[in-house]
Scaffold this motif. Structure first.
Motif, short mmCIF file in Angstrom:
data_model
loop_
_atom_site.label_atom_id
_atom_site.label_comp_id
_atom_site.label_asym_id
_atom_site.label_seq_id
_atom_site.Cartn_x
_atom_site.Cartn_y
_atom_site.Cartn_z
N ILE A 71 -6.02 -3.79 -2.81
CA ILE A 71 -6.26 -2.91 -3.94
C ILE A 71 -7.76 -2.94 -4.24
O ILE A 71 -8.36 -4.00 -4.35
N LEU A 112 -4.62 0.64 -1.55
CA LEU A 112 -4.58 1.48 -2.75
C LEU A 112 -5.94 1.55 -3.41
O LEU A 112 -6.57 0.53 -3.68
N GLY A 166 2.12 -3.06 1.65
CA GLY A 166 0.70 -2.92 1.35
C GLY A 166 0.14 -4.14 0.64
O GLY A 166 0.88 -4.93 0.08
N ASN A 169 2.47 7.25 1.15
CA ASN A 169 1.20 6.83 1.76
C ASN A 169 1.38 5.60 2.63
O ASN A 169 0.86 5.52 3.76
N ILE A 170 2.11 4.63 2.11
CA ILE A 170 2.35 3.39 2.86
C ILE A 170 3.08 3.68 4.17
O ILE A 170 2.83 3.05 5.20
N GLN A 197 6.67 -2.28 0.17
CA GLN A 197 6.55 -1.51 1.41
C GLN A 197 5.57 -2.13 2.40
O GLN A 197 5.39 -1.61 3.49
N VAL A 255 2.90 6.59 -3.46
CA VAL A 255 2.47 5.35 -2.83
C VAL A 255 3.42 4.97 -1.70
O VAL A 255 2.99 4.47 -0.65
N GLN A 308 5.97 -1.10 -5.66
CA GLN A 308 6.36 -0.35 -4.46
C GLN A 308 5.41 -0.60 -3.31
O GLN A 308 5.83 -0.76 -2.16
N MET A 309 4.10 -0.67 -3.59
CA MET A 309 3.14 -0.93 -2.53
C MET A 309 3.42 -2.27 -1.86
O MET A 309 3.44 -2.38 -0.63
#
Length: 300
Positions: free
Chosen positions: A77, A44, A74, A276-277, A72, A273, A68-69
């Motif tokens: 950062i 991110l 991720g 994207n993930i 999922q 997000v 959420q990142m």
């Protein structure tokens, strides 16, 4: 609302079932060459999106983005003193137990002079509420020779775990290549996208050969890629290749290059997000499919 969404969070055209679908797959991870540590391939970015005030609604939305990142798969950062309040916002939000120990924290030094660099990096650690930073990068190569000496020392002392250099323009790729060949660098961060492919000429391969991990910025070209496909449908063959949105289309093209360790699209939208993930899940394109993706994107 425009400030929260940011340029790189331009509308993502999704297949309806893909917004918040249950995710039983595991994010692809790649090894950081200098240590062998595994890093999930989608992270991110925080430029603009995390430069917010004290609004409760803004903070709640960004907390949901981080949650959420992590849920999922991720981890990384990326921030900078250049990004306004972003470092401080990350520090404040990451005090939550569900977030604090789950992230790979990366920021940058962006000033001239040894003492100014030390002060800025100390301030960044304070803002991000970290006693040790995972990755400290020299932003846009500003006074990099001076800061490298400090970072070598800080790494020995355990203040940082990894050292990196960054830039966001293709015109800097030759200099980035020269530095990673001449210095002991763990990470290099630069721009790369399905339309701006200068890094494919030499830099990506040079990083792989030198054992330097690669972080990709500007994967959506500040959102202009979404404008380029507005009204254009995903090809029929996308879904069968685990591509369910234009965002995933753009990211999977990048991630298919084996030298790439992590791509960092910026967003302040929880739905984006997750999308994207999802680019880090399932199959990645082979070279034949990557060429097909370029052809379809550029076709009239």
């Amino acid at each position: 609302m425009l400030r929260l969404t940011g340029a790189s969070c331009a509308a993502v055209w999704l297949h309806p079932s893909s917004l918040f679908s249950s995710n039983a797959q595991t994010m692809i991870q790649r090894k950081i060459p200098s240590t062998g540590e595994l890093l999930p391939i989608v992270g991110l970015g925080t430029w603009q999106q995390f430069d917010v005030g004290l609004s409760e609604s803004e903070r709640q939305q960004l907390t949901e983005v981080l949650t959420q990142m992590i849920e999922q798969g991720g981890k990384l950062i990326d921030s900078s003193p250049m990004y306004g309040r972003s470092e401080q916002v990350i520090g404040e939000l990451s005090t939550l137990p569900a977030i604090n120990s789950k992230l790979f924290y990366a920021t940058k030094v962006w000033t001239n002079g040894k003492e100014a660099g030390i002060r800025q990096m100390q301030e960044s650690m304070t803002k991000m509420r970290r006693k040790t930073l995972d990755l400290m990068q020299i932003h846009n190569l500003v006074d990099y020779k001076t800061h490298l000496q400090t970072l070598y020392k800080w790494k020995e002392e355990g203040k940082i775990r990894y050292i990196g250099i960054t830039h966001y323009t293709a015109s800097a790729h030759e200099e980035l290549e020269r530095i990673i060949k001449a210095e002991t660098i763990d990470f290099v961060q630069f721009n790369y996208s399905i339309r701006i492919r200068n890094a494919e000429k030499r830099l990506l391969n040079a990083a792989k050969e030198k054992g330097v991990a690669v972080i990709i910025n500007e994967p959506f070209e500040s959102g202009t890629l979404f404008s380029a496909v507005k009204g254009k449908k995903l090809p029929d063959w996308a879904a069968e290749n685990d591509i369910n949105s234009w965002g995933q289309y753009f990211l999977k093209y990048i991630l298919a290059h084996e030298a790439v360790n992590c791509v960092i699209p910026g967003t302040s939208n929880p739905k984006h997000v997750v999308d994207n993930i999802s680019a880090g899940l399932g199959r990645l394109p082979d070279e034949k499919l990557r060429l097909k993706m370029i052809d379809y994107l550029t076709a009239g």
